[in-house]
Design an enzyme around this catalytic site. Structure first.
Site, short mmCIF file in Angstrom:
data_model
loop_
_atom_site.label_atom_id
_atom_site.label_comp_id
_atom_site.label_asym_id
_atom_site.label_seq_id
_atom_site.Cartn_x
_atom_site.Cartn_y
_atom_site.Cartn_z
N TYR A 56 0.75 -1.16 0.02
CA TYR A 56 0.05 0.22 0.12
C TYR A 56 0.78 1.26 0.19
CZ TYR A 56 -4.29 -2.54 0.45
OH TYR A 56 -5.61 -3.25 0.13
N GLU A 68 -0.13 -31.74 7.16
CA GLU A 68 -0.79 -30.66 6.16
C GLU A 68 -2.04 -30.15 6.55
OE1 GLU A 68 -0.96 -32.28 2.29
OE2 GLU A 68 -2.29 -30.77 1.60
N ASP A 82 -1.43 -35.17 2.38
CA ASP A 82 -2.05 -36.02 1.31
C ASP A 82 -1.10 -36.81 0.57
OD1 ASP A 82 -4.48 -35.06 2.46
OD2 ASP A 82 -4.63 -33.43 0.93
#
Lengths: 574, 363
Positions: free
Chosen positions: B95, B191, B243
Site C-alpha cells: 500500500y 498438512e 495428502d
C-alpha cells in the site's frame, strides 16, 4: 405427361405467326436507334451520370485534338442551370465546352457531332483518350432526346478563316446528321471548337461528379489549363503546371498477335500489297521479310501468292501460323505514359500524405496491343486509417469514376498481398489503411468492359503487370511502414523508460538524503545515458507543411465534395 | 538495534555505489540471484537447495526499468522503517507503493517478488529489513514449552503447549528469539487442519509423546524456521504427514525439507533437512486400499515437471519411483481417506505402524 403433349400439340396447331409475317417486321436497326434504347451502355443511365459523361466525352476529344496538333490545351467547361432555380432539383442544363484546339473543317462537323460511330481513332493503333467515335455524338443524341434541342457547334481552324456555326440533329432512323441551322460567325479565337448541348441532368457534387472528374483530369494532365464554372456560377481555374506537352504517341500498325481472323480476312481483301510476303511486311508491325516468309511456310502457302486470292480456309491457316511464329513485341513509341514521377507529383497535389512512391512498368502486350501500367501510392498524413484504401483509376489519362468493383485494376489490388506491406486486408479484398492508390494504364487500345468506358476488362496480362507495379510500390511502402513502426516502438520504449527516471532519482535522493540539485543531476545523467545508448531516431512525424506540391485549395474542393456526398448518403439512410 | 543499523548501512552503501556510477555515466544495474529451480543445486551434505550463480539484471531497459525503480523505492522504504525501528507487513508495503506514481505496484504479488529479490540481493532476511509476513505461522499442540518475551516488560514467559485444550498455540511471525523446553520424542508436521484437529481431540500427542504441528498447506517461513529450530536445538526427528498427491509431496514436504527454488536464497535457514516423509505414499494407497480421486491434469503436469526438473527428485530415486507409481495409478488420496477404516484408524493403526516401520517412510 399427357398434359404436356397436349400443350405442344396446341402449339403446333395454332402458330402465332409465320415466316412471311415475321419478315415484314424484320429490318435494319440503326446505331442511333439502338442507343436510344440502350443509353446505359454509353454511360447515360441516369441524369447525374449523363452530365458527367457528356463533359467527359467533350473534354477527352478536346485534349486529344490539342495534343495531336501540338497545342497546349486550354479548356473552358461551363454548366448553366436552365431551370432558373438554383437548387439541386434542377433538371435541365446547358453544357458548354470550349477548347483552343485545331478546330474541325466545315464538312466534318456534322458527321463528328451528329453521327454515331464516326471518328478517326477507332482504326488507329495509337494511344488516345477517345476510341470509338461514339461519345460526343451520343451526348448530342441524349440532349436531343431529353430536350429536343439540337447540338450547337462553332469551330475555327485558323485566324484567317471564318468560324463555322452549326445546329445539328441526329436522324435516329438512319444515323445521319440533319442540319438544323448553318452559319458563319465572328469568333475572337484563332482556332478552336465550342460545343453546346442542352440536356436533362442532375448536378451533384461528390464522388463521381463533374468536379471530381475535372480535378483528376487536371492532376494527371499537368499540361492542361481548365476553367470550370458550375451551375451555381462558381468559377474555378486549374492552371497548368507544365508547358511540356506529353510525348506524342506514334501511330503503329497492328501487331500480328493481336489480329483476329475476320480482320485478317478483311485486310487481305483490301490490301494494296502484291504478294503475301509484302502484305505482312507492310500491313503489320514487327514483321520483316524473314518473319513473313516463316508465316507463309508454316501455313504452307507460297509467299508470292496474291493476298486478294487467299480464301477463308487459307486465311485460317495463316491465322494459325502467326501464333506459331515468334514475333517481336510491338514497338512502344505508340504509348505515352504519364511517368512514375509525374504520377507521384499529381498525387502530392491532391493528397497531403507523409509518404509517396510510384512505379512504372516496362511496356507489355495483350492481344497484340502494347500497354504500360503505372501506379503510385500515398500513405499516412491526412488520409483516414480505418477505411478501405482510396483508388484512383486512369486509362490513357482519363479518370475512371464509375464501376470500380467491376474493374480489373480493382482485382489486381485485391489480389496483391498488402499485409506483407503493413496494411490490413482480408482475403482477396481491398486493403484497409491510410493509403491512396493511383493506377494508370496507357495503351493503344484500352479494353473497357462497356462502351461507357468505366472499367477495364480482365485480361490476365494486364492484371499481372499491374500487380507487378503495385508490388514494386508495395515494397517501398512496406519498408516505410516498417521503419515507422520501428521508430514508433522505439519512441514508445524511450518514453516508457523516461517515465521511471524521476522515480529512480527520487529513490536515490531519499536513500542518500540528496539535495534537489543532485537529484536533477541524476535525472540528466540518466537521460543522457539513455540517449547515448539507444542512439538517434529519425523523426517520422507527419509534417503537413513538408509537401510543397500540395494544393490545399484543390484538395478542399474534393474534400467538401466528399463530405457533402457523405451527408447526402447519410440523409438517405435516415 | 545494532543489527538493524547494519541493514541500513548496507542499503546506504548500495545506493551510494549506484549514485557514484551514475555520476560517472556508467549505466546503473541491479543484479539479483535468479530464484528458480533451474538455479539451485541440491547440496546433499547440507541437505538443502543452494543457489547457483545465475543472476537476473535490472537496468534502464523497457522490460526492467519499472522493477529497477521499484527495487530502489523498496530499499528506501526498508531503510526508513529500519531507522525508525518500525516494521511493515508485506501488505502494508504494497500500500505504501501507491504513493509512487507510475512506479506503484498493481498487485501484491509484484511487491512480494521485488521484496524477495531485495532479500536475496542484500543477503538479509526480509524480517531484518522490517518487512513481516501477513500469514500466521502454524498451530502447535503437544509436549512443548515455548519461551517467549513479554513485549511490555521484556521478561521471559513460558507457554505450555499442552495447556491449550482443544485449541492450539500459534507460531508468531518472527521466531528467532524463541527458546524451547521439551521432552517429546518427535515432531509430527501435518498438512491439514482437519487431521491436526482429530489428533489433538484424541490427545494423540500424549499417547505418542510428541509435538503436533499444523502447517495448513505449504508451511510459512515462520513455521519452517520454528520446526528447524526444534529439529536443530532439541535434536528431535521431524515426520511429515500430508495428502498422497504431488502437492503434498513436492510443494509441502520438499519445500519444508530442502526449500524451494523461489526462496532458495533463504533455504539455508528455513528448511528442515532432517525431516522424513511419513505418508501418505503411493504405496500406502495400495497397502491401505485407500479410497482415491483421479489425478487432475495439473497433478500429472506437476509430477512430470518434478521428475524432469527437480534436483531433489533427481537425487532421491525413491521419490522418483513414488511419483512414477502414482502416475501409473492415475489416482491420489487425502489424509482423511484413512477414515474409511474407522474415524480413529489413523491413531490406532496408521501412525503407530508408521512409527514402527521406518521402511515405509520416504527420505
Amino acid at each position: 405427361m399427357a398434359e404436356q403433349t397436349k400443350l405442344t400439340e396446341t402449339k403446333t396447331k395454332k402458330r402465332r405467326s409465320n415466316a412471311e409475317e415475321m419478315a415484314k417486321k424484320q429490318r435494319e436497326i440503326s446505331v442511333a436507334e439502338f442507343f436510344e434504347k440502350n443509353r446505359h451502355l454509353l454511360g447515360f443511365d441516369n441524369k447525374r451520370k449523363a452530365l458527367l459523361t457528356t463533359i467527359k466525352e467533350a473534354v477527352d476529344n478536346s485534349l486529344d485534338a490539342c495534343e495531336e496538333a501540338g497545342i497546349l490545351p486550354e479548356i473552358n467547361v461551363e454548366i448553366i442551370d436552365l431551370s432558373g432555380k438554383q437548387d439541386a432539383q434542377s433538371e435541365k442544363f446547358r453544357i458548354i465546352i470550349e477548347d483552343n484546339g485545331p478546330g474541325i473543317i466545315k464538312q466534318q462537323v456534322p458527321k463528328i457531332f451528329a453521327k454515331l460511330l464516326y471518328g478517326s481513332k477507332f482504326h488507329s493503333m495509337k494511344q488516345s483518350r477517345g476510341q470509338q467515335g461514339i461519345g460526343i455524338s451520343a451526348a448530342a443524341l441524349y440532349g436531343q432526346l431529353t430536350t429536343g434541342k439540337p447540338v450547337r457547334i462553332i469551330s475555327k481552324t485558323s485566324a484567317n478563316k471564318p468560324a463555322h456555326y452549326y445546329e445539328l440533329h441526329i436522324n435516329t432512323t438512319n444515323n445521319k446528321p440533319e442540319i438544323v441551322k448553318e452559319d458563319i460567325k465572328e469568333w475572337k479565337k484563332d482556332h478552336g471548337t465550342k460545343v453546346e448541348i442542352d440536356m436533362e441532368g442532375s448536378y451533384q457534387k461528390g464522388g463521381q461528379s463533374v468536379d471530381e472528374y475535372l480535378i483528376e483530369t487536371a492532376v494527371v494532365n499537368p499540361h492542361v489549363t481548365i476553367t470550370y464554372t458550375n451551375p451555381k456560377a462558381e468559377q474555378r481555374i486549374f492552371p497548368r503546371a507544365t508547358d511540356q506537352l506529353p510525348i506524342e504517341p506514334k501511330e503503329i500498325k497492328p501487331h500480328p498477335y493481336g489480329v483476329e481472323l475476320g480482320i485478317l480476312i478483311k485486310m487481305l481483301k483490301t490490301t494494296s500489297a502484291k504478294t503475301l510476303q509484302q502484305f505482312f511486311t507492310t500491313e503489320f508491325s514487327r514483321v520483316g521479310p524473314s518473319v513473313a516468309k516463316e508465316i507463309c511456310e508454316k501455313a504452307s502457302i507460297v509467299p508470292k501468292a496474291k493476298p486478294t486470292q487467299i480464301d477463308r480456309a487459307h486465311a485460317e491457316k495463316l491465322f494459325n501460323a502467326i501464333k506459331e511464329v515468334k514475333i517481336m513485341n510491338p514497338p512502344t513509341n505508340c504509348l505515352s505514359p504519364i511517368g512514375a514521377e509525374l504520377l507521384e507529383k499529381g498525387l502530392k497535389k491532391e493528397i497531403n500524405a507523409e509518404f509517396y512512391c510510384s512505379a512504372s512498368r516496362p511496356p507489355s502486350v495483350y492481344r497484340g496491343n502494347p500497354f504500360i501500367m503505372e501506379a503510385a501510392i500515398a500513405y499516412g498524413g491526412e488520409l483516414p486509417g480505418d477505411k478501405q484504401v482510396t483508388i484512383m483509376r486512369f486509362a490513357n489519362r482519363v479518370p475512371l469514376l464509375y464501376q470500380q468493383s467491376a474493374c480489373s485494376t480493382t482485382k489486381s489490388i485485391a489480389q496483391t498481398n498488402w499485409r506483407s506491406y503493413g496494411l490490413s486486408q482480408s482475403q482477396n479484398s481491398i486493403p484497409v489503411g491510410p493509403v491512396a492508390i493511383v493506377i494508370h494504364m496507357a495503351s493503344v487500345w484500352v479494353p473497357f468492359t462497356s462502351e461507357a468506358k468505366e472499367a477495364l476488362a480482365h485480361y490476365p496480362e494486364m492484371i499481372k503487370e499491374l500487380k507487378l507495379a503495385l508490388q514494386e510500390c508495395g515494397r517501398k511502402l512496406g519498408s516505410y511502414v516498417n521503419k515507422k513502426k520501428r521508430v514508433g516502438a522505439e519512441l514508445k520504449k524511450r518514453s516508457y523508460i523516461d517515465k521511471y527516471i524521476p522515480h529512480v532519482a527520487d529513490a536515490l535522493k531519499e536513500l542518500l538524503s540528496l539535495k534537489d540539485g543532485e537529484k536533477e543531476k541524476i535525472e540528466t545523467q540518466l537521460r543522457d545515458m539513455l540517449e547515448e545508448k539507444r542512439g538517434e531516431v529519425e523523426d517520422l512525424k507527419f509534417d503537413p507543411t513538408k509537401n510543397t506540391e500540395y494544393d490545399e485549395e484543390m484538395a478542399k474542393i474534393k474534400k467538401i465534395v466528399e463530405e457533402e456526398h457523405e451527408e447526402k448518403e447519410n440523409g438517405k439512410e435516415e | 538495534m545494532a543489527k538493524k543499523n547494519k541493514v541500513a548501512v548496507l542499503i546506504k552503501e548500495f545506493a551510494d555505489d549506484m549514485y557514484k556510477k551514475i555520476l560517472k555515466k556508467k549505466s546503473p544495474k541491479i543484479k539479483t540471484p535468479l530464484r528458480a529451480l533451474s538455479n539451485v543445486k541440491y547440496d546433499i551434505k547440507e541437505g538443502y537447495f543452494e543457489l547457483l550463480g545465475k543472476e537476473k539484471e535490472r537496468a534502464l531497459t523497457t522490460s526492467t526499468v519499472k522493477s529497477f525503480a521499484q527495487t530502489l523505492r523498496l530499499l528506501g522504504l526498508s531503510k526508513e522503517i529500519v531507522e525508525k525501528d518500525d516494521m511493515a507487513t508485506k501488505r502494508e508495503a504494497y500500500y505504501v507503493s501507491k504513493n509512487w506514481g507510475e512506479a506503484k505496484f498493481n498487485e501484491q504479488p509484484e511487491s512480494d517478488t521485488i521484496m524477495d529479490d531485495v532479500e536475496a540481493m542484500m543477503k538479509v532476511n526480509r524480517e531484518q529489513m522490517g518487512f513481516i509476513p501477513e500469514e500466521k505461522g502454524g498451530d502447535i499442540a503437544g509436549k512443548l514449552v515455548v519461551i517467549d518475551v513479554d513485549p511490555d516488560t521484556g521478561k521471559e514467559i513460558k507457554i505450555d503447549c499442552t495447556k491449550f485444550g482443544s485449541g492450539a498455540y500459534s507460531v508468531p511471525t518472527s521466531v528467532e528469539h524463541l527458546k524451547f523446553e521439551t521432552k517429546a520424542k518427535f515432531v509430527l508436521a501435518i498438512e491439514t487442519a482437519g487431521m491436526f484437529q482429530r489428533l489433538v481431540k484424541h490427545n494423540y500427542w500424549k499417547k505418542a509423546n510428541c509435538i503436533l504441528i499444523s502447517m495448513g498447506g505449504v508451511p510459512t517461513r515462520a513455521c519452517r524456521r520454528f520446526i528447524r529450530k526444534l529439529s536443530d536445538e532439541k535434536k528431535l526427528p521431524v515426520y511429515v504427514f500430508t495428502d498422497g498427491d504431488p502437492y503434498g509431496w513436492m510443494n509441502i514436504y520438499r519445500t519444508l525439507k530442502v526449500g524451494s527454488g523461489n526462496s532458495a536464497h533463504i533455504n539455508e535457514f528455513f528448511c528442515v533437512p532432517k525431516a522424513k516423509f511419513f505418508g501418505i505414499t503411493a504405496q500406502d494407497i495400495v497397502d491401505y486400499k485407500l479410497p482415491t480421486h483421479p489425478l487432475k491434469d495439473v497433478d500429472i503436469k506437476r509430477i512430470k515437471d518434478a521428475i524432469k526438473n527437480d534436483p531433489f527428485v533427481h537425487h532421491h530415486k525413491e521419490w522418483a519411483k513414488c511419483l512414477n507409481q502414482l502416475v501409473k495409478m492415475k489416482v491420489r488420496a487425502e489424509q482423511q481417506a484413512l477414515a474409511k477404516h474407522g474415524l480413529n484408524f489413523v491413531i490406532s493403526d496408521y501412525l503407530p505402524n508408521k512409527l514402527k516401520n521406518a521402511k515405509t517412510w520416504l527420505p
